[in-house]
Design an enzyme around this catalytic site. Structure first.
Site, mmCIF file in Angstrom:
data_model
loop_
_atom_site.group_PDB
_atom_site.id
_atom_site.type_symbol
_atom_site.label_atom_id
_atom_site.label_comp_id
_atom_site.label_asym_id
_atom_site.label_seq_id
_atom_site.Cartn_x
_atom_site.Cartn_y
_atom_site.Cartn_z
ATOM 1 N N ASN A 219 -6.394 -2.745 1.763
ATOM 2 C CA ASN A 219 -6.359 -4.189 1.917
ATOM 3 C C ASN A 219 -7.796 -4.689 1.999
ATOM 4 O O ASN A 219 -8.640 -4.059 2.640
ATOM 5 C CB ASN A 219 -5.625 -4.595 3.188
ATOM 6 C CG ASN A 219 -4.137 -4.388 3.087
ATOM 7 O OD1 ASN A 219 -3.582 -4.281 2.002
ATOM 8 N ND2 ASN A 219 -3.483 -4.328 4.221
ATOM 9 N N ARG B 149 0.833 -1.212 0.000
ATOM 10 C CA ARG B 149 0.000 0.000 0.000
ATOM 11 C C ARG B 149 0.865 1.259 0.000
ATOM 12 O O ARG B 149 0.550 2.223 -0.700
ATOM 13 C CB ARG B 149 -0.948 0.004 1.195
ATOM 14 C CG ARG B 149 -2.048 -1.042 1.072
ATOM 15 C CD ARG B 149 -2.960 -1.032 2.268
ATOM 16 N NE ARG B 149 -2.167 -1.309 3.468
ATOM 17 C CZ ARG B 149 -2.487 -0.912 4.688
ATOM 18 N NH1 ARG B 149 -3.587 -0.209 4.898
ATOM 19 N NH2 ARG B 149 -1.716 -1.209 5.713
#
Length: 80
Positions: free
Chosen positions: A27, A9
């Protein structure tokens, strides 16, 4: 794909900011990572190539791409 725990990320955020893209990364409960991004076509193409490679600690197995109409919101890029 299942790339959690490898900084994916943060890698995605950095790549989006460098390309001047807007959107988010998060996520998912199933272990996948979801990204929504808007910007110029060439920037998105470069961004997608980077995601397919991933950070050095990741092994990206697949990237599924879906194209939709842009929202038109310049909101920056966030990690959710």
């Amino acid at each position: 794909g299942r790339v959690q725990g490898v900084g994916f990320r943060f890698f995605t955020h950095r790549a989006a900011v460098v390309e001047g893209l807007h959107g988010w990364v998060r996520n998912c409960d199933d272990g996948n990572v979801e990204v929504q991004v808007e910007g110029e076509a060439e920037s998105i193409e470069r961004f997608e190539r980077q995601l397919r490679q991933g950070p050095p600690t990741a092994r990206v197995q697949a990237v599924d791409t879906t194209f939709t109409s842009p929202s038109g919101h310049d909101t920056g890029f966030s990690i959710r």
